[in-house]
Design a protein around this motif. Structure first.
Motif, PDB file in Angstrom:
ATOM      1  N   ILE A  18     -76.980  -5.290 -25.475  1.00 37.77           N
ATOM      2  CA  ILE A  18     -76.363  -5.984 -24.342  1.00 37.77           C
ATOM      3  C   ILE A  18     -76.649  -7.481 -24.404  1.00 37.77           C
ATOM      4  CG2 ILE A  18     -76.411  -6.266 -21.831  1.00 37.77           C
ATOM      5  CD1 ILE A  18     -76.877  -3.262 -21.600  1.00 37.77           C
ATOM      6  N   SER A  19     -77.874  -7.847 -24.727  1.00 36.63           N
ATOM      7  CA  SER A  19     -78.240  -9.258 -24.825  1.00 36.63           C
ATOM      8  C   SER A  19     -77.419  -9.963 -25.895  1.00 36.63           C
ATOM      9  CB  SER A  19     -79.736  -9.403 -25.142  1.00 36.63           C
ATOM     10  OG  SER A  19     -80.534  -8.845 -24.122  1.00 36.63           O
ATOM     11  N   SER A  20     -77.228  -9.294 -27.024  1.00 39.39           N
ATOM     12  CA  SER A  20     -76.443  -9.875 -28.117  1.00 39.39           C
ATOM     13  C   SER A  20     -74.996 -10.105 -27.694  1.00 39.39           C
ATOM     14  CB  SER A  20     -76.486  -8.951 -29.339  1.00 39.39           C
ATOM     15  OG  SER A  20     -77.809  -8.760 -29.781  1.00 39.39           O
ATOM     16  N   ALA A  21     -74.438  -9.124 -26.975  1.00 36.74           N
ATOM     17  CA  ALA A  21     -73.051  -9.245 -26.514  1.00 36.74           C
ATOM     18  C   ALA A  21     -72.905 -10.389 -25.509  1.00 36.74           C
ATOM     19  CB  ALA A  21     -72.600  -7.934 -25.891  1.00 36.74           C
ATOM     20  N   LEU A  22     -73.875 -10.512 -24.617  1.00 43.83           N
ATOM     21  CA  LEU A  22     -73.823 -11.580 -23.606  1.00 43.83           C
ATOM     22  C   LEU A  22     -74.012 -12.953 -24.237  1.00 43.83           C
ATOM     23  CD1 LEU A  22     -75.899  -9.942 -20.719  1.00 43.83           C
ATOM     24  CD2 LEU A  22     -73.428 -10.319 -20.777  1.00 43.83           C
ATOM     25  N   TYR A  31     -64.236 -18.388 -24.837  1.00 47.41           N
ATOM     26  CA  TYR A  31     -64.235 -16.967 -25.187  1.00 47.41           C
ATOM     27  C   TYR A  31     -63.971 -16.127 -23.945  1.00 47.41           C
ATOM     28  CZ  TYR A  31     -65.909 -12.443 -26.865  1.00 47.41           C
ATOM     29  OH  TYR A  31     -66.010 -11.120 -27.199  1.00 47.41           O
ATOM     30  N   SER A  32     -63.113 -15.127 -24.080  1.00 47.93           N
ATOM     31  CA  SER A  32     -62.757 -14.276 -22.944  1.00 47.93           C
ATOM     32  C   SER A  32     -63.310 -12.872 -23.124  1.00 47.93           C
ATOM     33  CB  SER A  32     -61.231 -14.206 -22.795  1.00 47.93           C
ATOM     34  OG  SER A  32     -60.865 -13.235 -21.830  1.00 47.93           O
ATOM     35  N   VAL A  33     -64.194 -12.469 -22.227  1.00 50.12           N
ATOM     36  CA  VAL A  33     -64.745 -11.110 -22.303  1.00 50.12           C
ATOM     37  C   VAL A  33     -63.698 -10.078 -21.912  1.00 50.12           C
ATOM     38  CG1 VAL A  33     -67.094 -11.888 -21.837  1.00 50.12           C
ATOM     39  CG2 VAL A  33     -65.630 -11.222 -19.925  1.00 50.12           C
ATOM     40  N   THR A  34     -62.644 -10.516 -21.284  1.00 46.59           N
ATOM     41  CA  THR A  34     -61.585  -9.611 -20.850  1.00 46.59           C
ATOM     42  C   THR A  34     -60.627  -9.258 -21.971  1.00 46.59           C
ATOM     43  OG1 THR A  34     -61.655 -10.520 -18.600  1.00 46.59           O
ATOM     44  CG2 THR A  34     -59.697  -9.265 -19.204  1.00 46.59           C
ATOM     45  N   SER A  35     -60.282 -10.239 -22.782  1.00 46.88           N
ATOM     46  CA  SER A  35     -59.243 -10.013 -23.788  1.00 46.88           C
ATOM     47  C   SER A  35     -59.736  -9.987 -25.225  1.00 46.88           C
ATOM     48  CB  SER A  35     -58.168 -11.105 -23.672  1.00 46.88           C
ATOM     49  OG  SER A  35     -58.728 -12.393 -23.890  1.00 46.88           O
ATOM     50  N   GLN A  36     -60.963 -10.432 -25.481  1.00 47.45           N
ATOM     51  CA  GLN A  36     -61.442 -10.514 -26.857  1.00 47.45           C
ATOM     52  C   GLN A  36     -62.534  -9.479 -27.144  1.00 47.45           C
ATOM     53  OE1 GLN A  36     -61.765 -15.089 -26.475  1.00 47.45           O
ATOM     54  NE2 GLN A  36     -61.520 -14.755 -28.682  1.00 47.45           N
ATOM     55  N   TYR A  37     -62.497  -8.977 -28.379  1.00 49.60           N
ATOM     56  CA  TYR A  37     -63.474  -7.975 -28.795  1.00 49.60           C
ATOM     57  C   TYR A  37     -64.869  -8.574 -28.920  1.00 49.60           C
ATOM     58  CZ  TYR A  37     -59.563  -4.925 -30.227  1.00 49.60           C
ATOM     59  OH  TYR A  37     -58.446  -4.132 -30.252  1.00 49.60           O
ATOM     60  N   ILE A  38     -65.869  -7.731 -28.791  1.00 48.71           N
ATOM     61  CA  ILE A  38     -67.254  -8.148 -29.012  1.00 48.71           C
ATOM     62  C   ILE A  38     -67.420  -8.647 -30.440  1.00 48.71           C
ATOM     63  CG2 ILE A  38     -69.644  -7.344 -29.155  1.00 48.71           C
ATOM     64  CD1 ILE A  38     -68.981  -5.310 -26.948  1.00 48.71           C
ATOM     65  N   LEU A 163     -65.003   9.908 -19.638  1.00 47.17           N
ATOM     66  CA  LEU A 163     -64.526   8.586 -19.221  1.00 47.17           C
ATOM     67  C   LEU A 163     -64.376   7.652 -20.422  1.00 47.17           C
ATOM     68  CD1 LEU A 163     -66.590   7.949 -15.955  1.00 47.17           C
ATOM     69  CD2 LEU A 163     -64.138   8.387 -16.126  1.00 47.17           C
ATOM     70  N   SER A 164     -65.361   7.679 -21.314  1.00 46.27           N
ATOM     71  CA  SER A 164     -65.282   6.804 -22.487  1.00 46.27           C
ATOM     72  C   SER A 164     -64.147   7.235 -23.410  1.00 46.27           C
ATOM     73  CB  SER A 164     -66.621   6.788 -23.239  1.00 46.27           C
ATOM     74  OG  SER A 164     -67.020   8.081 -23.625  1.00 46.27           O
ATOM     75  N   ALA A 165     -63.913   8.539 -23.539  1.00 46.76           N
ATOM     76  CA  ALA A 165     -62.810   9.031 -24.363  1.00 46.76           C
ATOM     77  C   ALA A 165     -61.471   8.584 -23.781  1.00 46.76           C
ATOM     78  CB  ALA A 165     -62.862  10.553 -24.457  1.00 46.76           C
ATOM     79  N   GLY A 166     -61.360   8.642 -22.452  1.00 43.07           N
ATOM     80  CA  GLY A 166     -60.131   8.191 -21.797  1.00 43.07           C
ATOM     81  C   GLY A 166     -59.871   6.710 -22.029  1.00 43.07           C
ATOM     82  N   LEU A 167     -60.929   5.915 -21.971  1.00 38.38           N
ATOM     83  CA  LEU A 167     -60.777   4.479 -22.189  1.00 38.38           C
ATOM     84  C   LEU A 167     -60.487   4.159 -23.654  1.00 38.38           C
ATOM     85  CD1 LEU A 167     -63.546   3.101 -19.818  1.00 38.38           C
ATOM     86  CD2 LEU A 167     -61.110   2.547 -19.723  1.00 38.38           C
ATOM     87  N   VAL A 168     -61.022   4.975 -24.562  1.00 40.44           N
ATOM     88  CA  VAL A 168     -60.705   4.793 -25.978  1.00 40.44           C
ATOM     89  C   VAL A 168     -59.212   5.019 -26.195  1.00 40.44           C
ATOM     90  CG1 VAL A 168     -60.953   5.826 -28.277  1.00 40.44           C
ATOM     91  CG2 VAL A 168     -62.982   5.361 -26.891  1.00 40.44           C
ATOM     92  N   PHE A 169     -58.675   6.048 -25.571  1.00 45.12           N
ATOM     93  CA  PHE A 169     -57.235   6.309 -25.669  1.00 45.12           C
ATOM     94  C   PHE A 169     -56.448   5.121 -25.112  1.00 45.12           C
ATOM     95  CE2 PHE A 169     -53.285   7.778 -23.705  1.00 45.12           C
ATOM     96  CZ  PHE A 169     -52.649   8.346 -24.804  1.00 45.12           C
ATOM     97  N   LEU A 170     -56.910   4.590 -23.987  1.00 44.68           N
ATOM     98  CA  LEU A 170     -56.244   3.444 -23.368  1.00 44.68           C
ATOM     99  C   LEU A 170     -56.329   2.227 -24.275  1.00 44.68           C
ATOM    100  CD1 LEU A 170     -54.801   2.695 -20.701  1.00 44.68           C
ATOM    101  CD2 LEU A 170     -57.021   1.936 -19.824  1.00 44.68           C
ATOM    102  N   TYR A 183     -61.761  -3.175 -21.829  1.00 54.95           N
ATOM    103  CA  TYR A 183     -61.822  -1.746 -22.156  1.00 54.95           C
ATOM    104  C   TYR A 183     -63.008  -1.456 -23.083  1.00 54.95           C
ATOM    105  CZ  TYR A 183     -56.977  -1.586 -20.434  1.00 54.95           C
ATOM    106  OH  TYR A 183     -55.832  -1.681 -19.671  1.00 54.95           O
ATOM    107  N   GLN A 184     -63.129  -2.299 -24.114  1.00 59.36           N
ATOM    108  CA  GLN A 184     -64.211  -2.077 -25.076  1.00 59.36           C
ATOM    109  C   GLN A 184     -65.580  -2.172 -24.407  1.00 59.36           C
ATOM    110  OE1 GLN A 184     -65.118  -5.164 -27.906  1.00 59.36           O
ATOM    111  NE2 GLN A 184     -65.637  -3.679 -29.505  1.00 59.36           N
ATOM    112  N   ARG A 185     -65.748  -3.156 -23.548  1.00 61.31           N
ATOM    113  CA  ARG A 185     -67.052  -3.340 -22.898  1.00 61.31           C
ATOM    114  C   ARG A 185     -67.395  -2.194 -21.949  1.00 61.31           C
ATOM    115  NH1 ARG A 185     -65.398  -7.974 -24.732  1.00 61.31           N
ATOM    116  NH2 ARG A 185     -66.931  -9.558 -25.331  1.00 61.31           N
ATOM    117  N   VAL A 186     -66.400  -1.651 -21.298  1.00 63.32           N
ATOM    118  CA  VAL A 186     -66.665  -0.516 -20.412  1.00 63.32           C
ATOM    119  C   VAL A 186     -67.030   0.714 -21.242  1.00 63.32           C
ATOM    120  CG1 VAL A 186     -65.718   1.023 -18.650  1.00 63.32           C
ATOM    121  CG2 VAL A 186     -65.170  -1.410 -18.594  1.00 63.32           C
TER     122      VAL A 186
END
Length: 211
Positions: A18-22, A31-38, A163-170, A183-186
């Motif tokens: 988590i620290s690395s991602a932040l 950088y956008s945490v909403t639209s860009q991948y980790i 829940l994570s499987a559903g978000l992976v599909f999304l 989506y990835q962060r959730v």
């Protein structure tokens, strides 16, 4: 290895990830945490990408692997439980190491135009992580349903995995979405929550409550 040590490994792995991602997101302008991948925070051309990988993601992947492999003995003997933990250990633990060593191209090359070998391996590893880890968590949860002392953990595992499987599909159903990063962060948060729940359970019960 004592139950407290195993628990600490799981918690430490989560904190480092988590620290690395932040930190990675804060080091890149606009950088956008909403639209860009980790992964974009440690792509081949990012200024601090190598350090994020060496000091953050690779160590966390190693710790996740150790945690899942050792944690098995602190839960009831069951093929499903063992399969679930090994699945998370291999595909989330080792998978995190692989995606870190083989960083993605600049901007993570979303169009996949002339990708490098590193990008190909990175994408394949990431695909396996998100395809298999949620299922592994669900499998572990199903295995735990047979044991009365683990009903809460079983329920949590099945819910978090579903829940994570559903978000992976999304996530993969629309790779042009403006919310891919979210989506990835959730998904990551759900997986990490499962790791923490297991870690705290191990710390609480040790190996004296395996029924």
């Amino acid at each position: 290895m004592s139950n407290k040590t195993v628990s600490l490994i799981g918690v430490l792995a989560t904190i480092i990830f988590i620290s690395s991602a932040l930190i990675g997101g804060l080091l890149i302008d606009d950088y956008s945490v909403t639209s860009q991948y980790i992964s974009e925070t440690y792509a081949v051309d990012t200024e601090y990408g190598v350090w994020l990988r060496i000091l953050g993601y690779i160590p966390s992947g190693i710790l996740f692997t150790i945690f899942c492999f050792v944690a098995i003995k602190y839960f009831p003997s069951s093929k499903l439980i063992k399969t679930g933990f090994l699945g998370v250990g291999v595909f989330y633990g080792i998978g995190t190491i692989v995606t870190s060593i083989f960083a993605c191209d600049s901007g993570c090359n979303p169009e996949f135009i002339n990708p490098s070998i590193s990008q190909v391996i990175h994408n394949l590893s990431a695909l396996l992580i998100y395809a298999i880890v949620p299922i592994s968590i669900i499998i572990a949860g199903i295995g735990l349903t047979k044991f009365s002392n683990y009903k809460a953990l079983s329920f949590s595992s099945i819910i978090l995995g579903t829940l994570s499987a559903g978000l992976v599909f999304l996530l993969f159903s629309n790779l042009q979405s403006d919310f891919l990063g979210l989506y990835q962060r959730v998904i990551e948060l759900l997986i990490l929550t499962w790791v923490l729940i297991c870690a705290f359970r191990i710390k609480k019960t040790g190996n004296n409550d395996l029924n």
